[in-house]
Design a protein around this motif. Sequence first.
Motif, short mmCIF file in Angstrom:
data_model
loop_
_atom_site.label_atom_id
_atom_site.label_comp_id
_atom_site.label_asym_id
_atom_site.label_seq_id
_atom_site.Cartn_x
_atom_site.Cartn_y
_atom_site.Cartn_z
N UNK A 334 0.77 -1.24 0.00
CA UNK A 334 0.00 0.00 0.00
C UNK A 334 0.80 1.29 0.00
N UNK A 335 2.05 1.27 0.45
CA UNK A 335 2.77 2.54 0.60
C UNK A 335 3.30 3.04 -0.74
N UNK A 336 2.81 4.20 -1.15
CA UNK A 336 3.17 4.82 -2.43
C UNK A 336 2.80 3.90 -3.60
N UNK A 337 1.64 3.26 -3.48
CA UNK A 337 1.12 2.38 -4.51
C UNK A 337 -0.24 2.90 -5.00
N UNK A 338 -0.60 2.58 -6.23
CA UNK A 338 -1.91 2.94 -6.78
C UNK A 338 -2.85 1.75 -6.64
N UNK A 339 -3.95 1.93 -5.90
CA UNK A 339 -4.85 0.81 -5.62
C UNK A 339 -6.21 0.99 -6.29
N UNK A 340 -6.36 1.98 -7.14
CA UNK A 340 -7.64 2.19 -7.82
C UNK A 340 -7.99 0.96 -8.67
N UNK A 341 -9.27 0.57 -8.65
CA UNK A 341 -9.70 -0.56 -9.49
C UNK A 341 -9.60 -0.20 -10.97
N UNK A 342 -9.78 1.08 -11.28
CA UNK A 342 -9.79 1.55 -12.67
C UNK A 342 -8.74 2.65 -12.83
N UNK A 343 -7.99 2.61 -13.92
CA UNK A 343 -6.97 3.60 -14.28
C UNK A 343 -5.84 3.76 -13.25
N UNK A 344 -5.36 2.69 -12.62
CA UNK A 344 -4.26 2.89 -11.65
C UNK A 344 -2.99 3.42 -12.31
N UNK A 345 -2.72 3.03 -13.57
CA UNK A 345 -1.52 3.52 -14.26
C UNK A 345 -1.56 5.02 -14.49
N UNK A 346 -2.78 5.57 -14.56
CA UNK A 346 -2.91 7.01 -14.78
C UNK A 346 -2.69 7.81 -13.50
N UNK A 347 -2.47 7.10 -12.39
CA UNK A 347 -2.20 7.79 -11.13
C UNK A 347 -3.40 7.88 -10.20
N UNK A 348 -4.48 7.14 -10.50
CA UNK A 348 -5.62 7.15 -9.61
C UNK A 348 -5.37 6.21 -8.43
N UNK A 349 -5.75 6.66 -7.24
CA UNK A 349 -5.69 5.80 -6.06
C UNK A 349 -4.31 5.62 -5.46
N UNK A 350 -3.44 6.63 -5.53
CA UNK A 350 -2.11 6.52 -4.91
C UNK A 350 -2.25 6.68 -3.40
N UNK A 351 -1.73 5.72 -2.65
CA UNK A 351 -1.94 5.69 -1.20
C UNK A 351 -0.63 5.73 -0.42
N UNK A 352 -0.76 6.18 0.83
CA UNK A 352 0.34 6.16 1.80
C UNK A 352 -0.18 5.53 3.08
N UNK A 353 0.69 4.80 3.77
CA UNK A 353 0.30 4.08 4.99
C UNK A 353 0.59 4.93 6.22
N UNK A 354 -0.36 4.89 7.18
CA UNK A 354 -0.18 5.65 8.41
C UNK A 354 -0.46 4.81 9.66
N UNK A 355 0.06 5.28 10.78
CA UNK A 355 -0.18 4.67 12.08
C UNK A 355 -1.58 4.97 12.59
N UNK A 356 -2.11 4.14 13.45
CA UNK A 356 -3.43 4.34 14.04
C UNK A 356 -3.30 4.51 15.55
N UNK A 357 -3.91 5.59 16.05
CA UNK A 357 -4.02 5.79 17.49
C UNK A 357 -5.50 5.73 17.85
N UNK A 358 -5.86 4.88 18.78
CA UNK A 358 -7.26 4.71 19.16
C UNK A 358 -7.65 5.67 20.28
N UNK A 359 -8.95 5.97 20.36
CA UNK A 359 -9.47 6.86 21.39
C UNK A 359 -9.33 6.23 22.77
#
Length: 359
Positions: A334-359
């Motif tokens: 997932x980190x710096x990857x395109x995960x869009x179901x459609x047009x990922x090569x065009x740059x749709x759905x580029x994601x970055x991973x983050x930490x989670x802090x709970x309430x």
Amino acid sequence: MIIEINPLDTLFFRDGKPFTMGEDIWTNSIFPPHPSVIYGALRTAYFAAHINELEKANEEDDPTKGLKIKGIYLKISNKIYFPLPQDCVKKKDGKEGESFVLLPSSAEEFISNYPKLDKILTSSNNKVENIQNAVLSKSTFEEYLNGKTDNVYYLKIDNYIINEPKIGIARSSKTHSSKEGMLYRVDMKRFENKKEEKMSIVIDFDGPDLPKKGVMKLGGEGKAVKYNNYEGENININFPKFKEDATQFKIVLTTPAIFKSGWLPEWIDEKTLVGEFNGLKIKLLTAAIGKPIHIGGFDMKEKKPKPMFKAVPAGSVYYFELINGNIDEVKNTFHQKAISDIYPKQGFGITYVGNVKNA
């Protein structure tokens, strides 16, 4: 190759709303442009520099077939900026430019017509509001991904745009005289402010190289922009630090994503919210998603409009829990990857991973 695009004049990027002169008099502009607009401009720039290969466009031996957009960023005052994540909010009537992160808590008493989520995003402050058209500097974005929840400072994109609407009227192709009832107004924008602080677009892509500098057409009316090799701040985002036994993480969309199941990626089951992606089995816990945007376009080869899609906007955030797999696999998936179901090569759905802090 990484290039920086600087406008030479005002630019106009249409939203997905249909526009017909005579029926509508106002057409809205958006910014940043959709990845498909950038993708098309890069292809056009390549063929303009290699005009003898134009006949190969959209054929099996198309030299731009390997073109892949890896990142789209804004540059303001020599700094790189990312879209503000949707789980960042500000206090109602709070200080402009300062946000904080909503925290996931149990959704046992939460009632909704959506599939049952394990978590909801909450705040101890009862009066909060979303922030539109905002960005984080690279350093602040990295802090956010590493789990920072307070004092997340942002900039408003609108503070670096001057609106210069243009009024026009359609003319007859035969007589060249104006047509009655064909007055229209276009929302042109100049990407700088009154202090002459300019905003540019930085594109990271693989595929056929362009000349080190040049001019290309971008946006409505084919306005000219200049581009050159990018030589500024490092654009790479380090993978955040996780505890060894960490099982929760979130992903942030920095470009819009087109999913076949609406707001859910195709690989997530709509009832159980469990999915498997590249061998990684995970469960969706909760999400912070903006209003859908419309992605269309025009097919030059077929000479007809492309299908219109509803897309999840940039800044949307998905929280997950690992069922099978580890954090290293999360990074590779997932980190710096395109995960869009459609047009990922065009740059749709580029994601970055983050930490989670709970309430």
